[in-house]
Design a protein around this motif. Structure first.
Motif, mmCIF file in Angstrom:
data_model
loop_
_atom_site.group_PDB
_atom_site.id
_atom_site.type_symbol
_atom_site.label_atom_id
_atom_site.label_comp_id
_atom_site.label_asym_id
_atom_site.label_seq_id
_atom_site.Cartn_x
_atom_site.Cartn_y
_atom_site.Cartn_z
ATOM 1 N N LEU A 115 -2.715 4.122 -13.174
ATOM 2 C CA LEU A 115 -3.431 4.112 -11.889
ATOM 3 C C LEU A 115 -3.888 5.269 -11.493
ATOM 4 O O LEU A 115 -3.014 6.324 -11.571
ATOM 5 N N SER A 173 -8.262 6.691 1.080
ATOM 6 C CA SER A 173 -9.387 5.841 1.618
ATOM 7 C C SER A 173 -10.060 6.408 2.858
ATOM 8 O O SER A 173 -9.561 7.477 3.524
ATOM 9 N N GLN A 192 0.872 -1.311 0.007
ATOM 10 C CA GLN A 192 0.035 -0.020 -0.107
ATOM 11 C C GLN A 192 0.874 1.231 0.066
ATOM 12 O O GLN A 192 2.089 1.037 0.044
ATOM 13 N N ASP A 252 -5.066 13.450 -4.811
ATOM 14 C CA ASP A 252 -4.828 11.931 -5.303
ATOM 15 C C ASP A 252 -3.557 11.969 -5.997
ATOM 16 O O ASP A 252 -2.733 12.828 -6.381
ATOM 17 N N VAL A 285 -4.840 6.725 -7.575
ATOM 18 C CA VAL A 285 -4.988 6.418 -6.226
ATOM 19 C C VAL A 285 -5.584 7.686 -5.269
ATOM 20 O O VAL A 285 -5.304 8.816 -5.279
#
Length: 236
Positions: free
Chosen positions: A229, A234, A37, A73, A231
């Protein structure tokens, strides 16, 4: 470092996943260990528009990814095959389990966490009689880079992937496992050259691998360089 003429380097001993708040923000951050992660502190300490480069573990596959920070992000602009030792410390975790006896130790590697895969179930499957089956199109991935491209494509499909080998092996068997369906399908370099896979238990994993191989071929055999990607933070 100073003895070798590198006087403009600051060395800090500690957990790299925590970054270095006292020197933030940074224009560039690079991690040199495989990450499951992305550490929150790296994102927080990276300046807007800054670049983060790290070896990311994606369901057993290793991909070197370069991200640019856009607001909160991270958006990737480059991906390349790689392989690194796993990150230790706060954001690390065990990447392998031991199988077999002390005299003949084997190691199981997997990143998947969920009800479809557990080490005890895999051990039981490996004690069942194996059988070899032909997989259509498998011979075509017997050489690099196609084998790596398909492996990384497979890693993004949400299936439980595993790697099994001895501690000294540079190359190990890998494939799809689903202990909930009592199924394991492994690929080894020698068997792939003959277009064969090794199957334990039910045929579910072999059928899944055949279907994903057909998907990859119909998509034009995309390579890892085409991977992009995004990201996002969260909620937890």
């Amino acid at each position: 470092l100073k003895r070798e003429g590198y006087a403009n380097v600051r060395v800090v001993r500690g957990d790299g996943a925590r970054g270095l708040r006292s020197a933030a923000p940074f224009d560039r951050i690079i991690a040199t260990a495989g990450c499951w992660q992305i550490a929150r502190e790296w994102v927080r300490q990276l300046d807007d528009g800054g670049v983060l480069v790290l070896p990311l573990r994606l369901n057993l596959a290793h991909v070197g990814v370069a991200f640019r920070k856009q607001g909160e992000d991270l958006v990737s602009f480059s991906a390349t095959p790689c392989g690194f030792m796993p990150l230790q410390g706060g954001t690390g975790r065990r990447g392998r389990r031991r199988l077999g006896s002390a005299q003949s130790p084997m190691y199981l590697s997997y990143d998947y966490r969920g009800p479809r895969l557990n080490a005890a179930g895999l051990g039981a499957l490996l004690r069942t009689p194996p059988r070899r089956i032909l997989i259509e199109g498998l011979k075509q991935i017997a050489r690099l880079p196609q084998s790596s491209d398909f492996g990384r494509f497979l890693s993004l499909q949400g299936l439980p992937l595993v790697g099994i080998g001895s501690v000294s092996d540079a190359v190990y068997d890998w494939g799809i496992a689903d202990t909930a369906r009592a199924s394991l399908c492994l690929l080894s370099p020698q068997d792939v050259q003959r277009g064969e896979a090794i199957v334990y238990g039910t045929p579910y994993a072999a059928d899944a691998l055949q279907a994903q191989l057909a998907r990859w071929r119909s998509a034009g055999k995309p390579g890892v360089e085409q991977l992009r990607l995004r990201v996002e933070p969260s909620a937890s």
